[in-house]
Design a protein around this motif. Sequence first.
Motif, mmCIF file in Angstrom:
data_model
loop_
_atom_site.group_PDB
_atom_site.id
_atom_site.type_symbol
_atom_site.label_atom_id
_atom_site.label_comp_id
_atom_site.label_asym_id
_atom_site.label_seq_id
_atom_site.Cartn_x
_atom_site.Cartn_y
_atom_site.Cartn_z
ATOM 1 N N GLU A 173 79.495 7.895 51.504
ATOM 2 C CA GLU A 173 79.281 8.580 52.780
ATOM 3 C C GLU A 173 77.825 9.033 52.930
ATOM 4 O O GLU A 173 77.231 8.895 54.003
ATOM 5 C CB GLU A 173 80.218 9.797 52.865
ATOM 6 N N VAL A 174 77.265 9.557 51.865
ATOM 7 C CA VAL A 174 75.863 9.979 51.921
ATOM 8 C C VAL A 174 74.958 8.769 52.137
ATOM 9 O O VAL A 174 74.005 8.814 52.918
ATOM 10 C CB VAL A 174 75.447 10.743 50.637
ATOM 11 N N VAL A 232 82.069 10.384 48.286
ATOM 12 C CA VAL A 232 80.906 11.155 48.739
ATOM 13 C C VAL A 232 79.648 10.293 48.676
ATOM 14 O O VAL A 232 78.850 10.273 49.618
ATOM 15 C CB VAL A 232 80.720 12.420 47.872
ATOM 16 N N ASP A 253 75.772 5.989 53.684
ATOM 17 C CA ASP A 253 75.914 5.612 55.095
ATOM 18 C C ASP A 253 75.074 6.518 55.986
ATOM 19 O O ASP A 253 74.383 6.067 56.902
ATOM 20 C CB ASP A 253 77.386 5.724 55.538
ATOM 21 N N PHE A 254 75.178 7.786 55.701
ATOM 22 C CA PHE A 254 74.445 8.794 56.478
ATOM 23 C C PHE A 254 72.957 8.488 56.461
ATOM 24 O O PHE A 254 72.299 8.419 57.502
ATOM 25 C CB PHE A 254 74.732 10.169 55.874
#
Lengths: 208, 208
Positions: free
Chosen positions: B196-197, B193, B199-200
Motif C-alpha cells: 500500500e505504501v 502495508v 502504491d501510494f
Amino acid sequence: MLETKKPVKRYRKKRAESSSDDRAADIYRVAAELIREKGFDATSMSEIAQAVNLTKAGLYYYVPGKEELLNGIVRYGMETIEHGVVVPCQAIEDPAQRLREVVRRHTLLLTQIGGAITILTDEINGLSPKHRRAIVAKKRSYLEFVRETLEILKLRGLLRECTVGLLSMNIFSAILGVARWYRPGGQFEGAEVADEVADFVMAAVLKA
Amino acid sequence: MLETKKPVKRYRKKRAESSSDDRAADIYRVAAELIREKGFDATSMSEIAQAVNLTKAGLYYYVPGKEELLNGIVRYGMETIEHGVVVPCQAIEDPAQRLREVVRRHTLLLTQIGGAITILTDEINGLSPKHRRAIVAKKRSYLEFVRETLEILKLRGLLRECTVGLLSMNIFSAILGVARWYRPGGQFEGAEVADEVADFVMAAVLKA
DNA sequence: TGCATTCTACCGAGCGGTCGGTAAAACTCA
DNA sequence: TGAGTTTTACCGACCGCTCGGTAGAATGCA
C-alpha cells in the motif's frame, strides 16, 4: 500560549530586553525548541533554565514541573492545529479542496512553529496517563476528520483504489515527516514545502 | 545499627536453552525492542538486564556500555537496509520498478524487524559524534540513491512536475512514518502495508 | 583445577524538585 | 509625598533518588 501573570515591567540585572510579551510564554517557547532538538528526557530543567537566563530554582517559579511543562507545550500544539487547521477546513465543502487545505495548513504550521507541534507527535510518552489520554483522544478525532473526507471522495469515485485506513496513515506520514528534516532558514521556504507536500498527497490520493 | 547482612542462600537458575553464542545477539534484539517502545534515554540498563534475565552487572559482561549498545543496534539496522534494500534494488534497471521495490522492501523490513530500523532513524542523538557521523553519511548515500532514481524518471518525462529534492523527502516520510504506528499482530499484515505504501508513493511520483 | 559466567554490593554524577532567603518593585494610606 | 508593608521574581544550597558503570567474590561446567 497559556495563562500568565500580570504584565509587569521587568529589568532585573541584565537581559530582559522587553521585546517579547511575557516571561512564561518565552520559557515555554524556548523549552519547546530545546526539547525538539534533544528530546524530552535528554533535556534537563537546568538546561532550560540556563537557556532563559535563570537558575533551576528560578525556573520553577514559572513552571510547576517538568511534566506540566511538556503538557503545556503539547496542549498549545494541539490548540494550534485545532484553530489553524481543523476549524478553517471544516468550512470547506469540496472534499478534495478540504483535504488539500488540511495538508497544506498543517505542514505550514509545522514549518513555522515546529517546536510545539513536533513534540506533540513525538513525546507523548513523557506525559502522565491522564494528559496522554486527552491528547490521544484529540488526535484520534483529527484522524477521523481526515478519514471522513477520504470516504466522501471515495463515494464520489474520485479516490484511487486503496485501503482508506492505510491511506490516511500515509497522509499523516507525509505531513509529520516534514518535522524530521525541515529547519527554518534552510534551503526551502515553509510555504514552498507546504505546497509541495499538498501536491504530493493529492497526487497520491486522487484517481489518475 | 540494624543487622543488614542477608543469608547467603542462593540458587542457580537454569539457563535458557539457547546456546551461549547468540546470547549477545539475543540481548541486542531484546534491547532494540525495549528502546523502540520507550525511547533510548527512558530505557535503563537495569530494565534491559531484567528483560534478558540478568542483573545489570551480568549484562555488562556482554555489552561494553549503553552507547555501544545503541551503536550496535543502529549499525545492524543500517546493514539490514543495505543488504535488504539497496543491494537488491541496485540491480533493477527500470527506474520506476526500482523505486517501487525500494519503498516496498524498506517498508516491509520496518514491519518485520521494527526495532533496529526504527531506532536507526529516531535515536541517533544518543550516539557519540563519531558514530553519528558514520550513520548520517550512510543515510545520505541512501537518500542520494533514491534521488538519482528520481532524476532518471524525470529525464524520461515520467515524473510528475515537482521539486525532486522535496519529493525524495516526501517519499522517506511515507516509508518511515509506518514506524510511528505499525505494530505486529495488529489490523494489517506487513506485506499489505508495504504494498500500500509503495502504491501510494508511485501514485504520487509518476505523471498522471 | 581453570575458565566462563553471573552475582552482590557499591560508587559518583546528575536528575527533578524544594527550601529558606532577599533585592527591588508595587501597593497602601496618613 | 513618603514611610511602612506586601508582592514579585529570583538565587544558592541542598535532598532523595536513579542512572550508567565497576570491583570482586561466587558459581557452573569442562
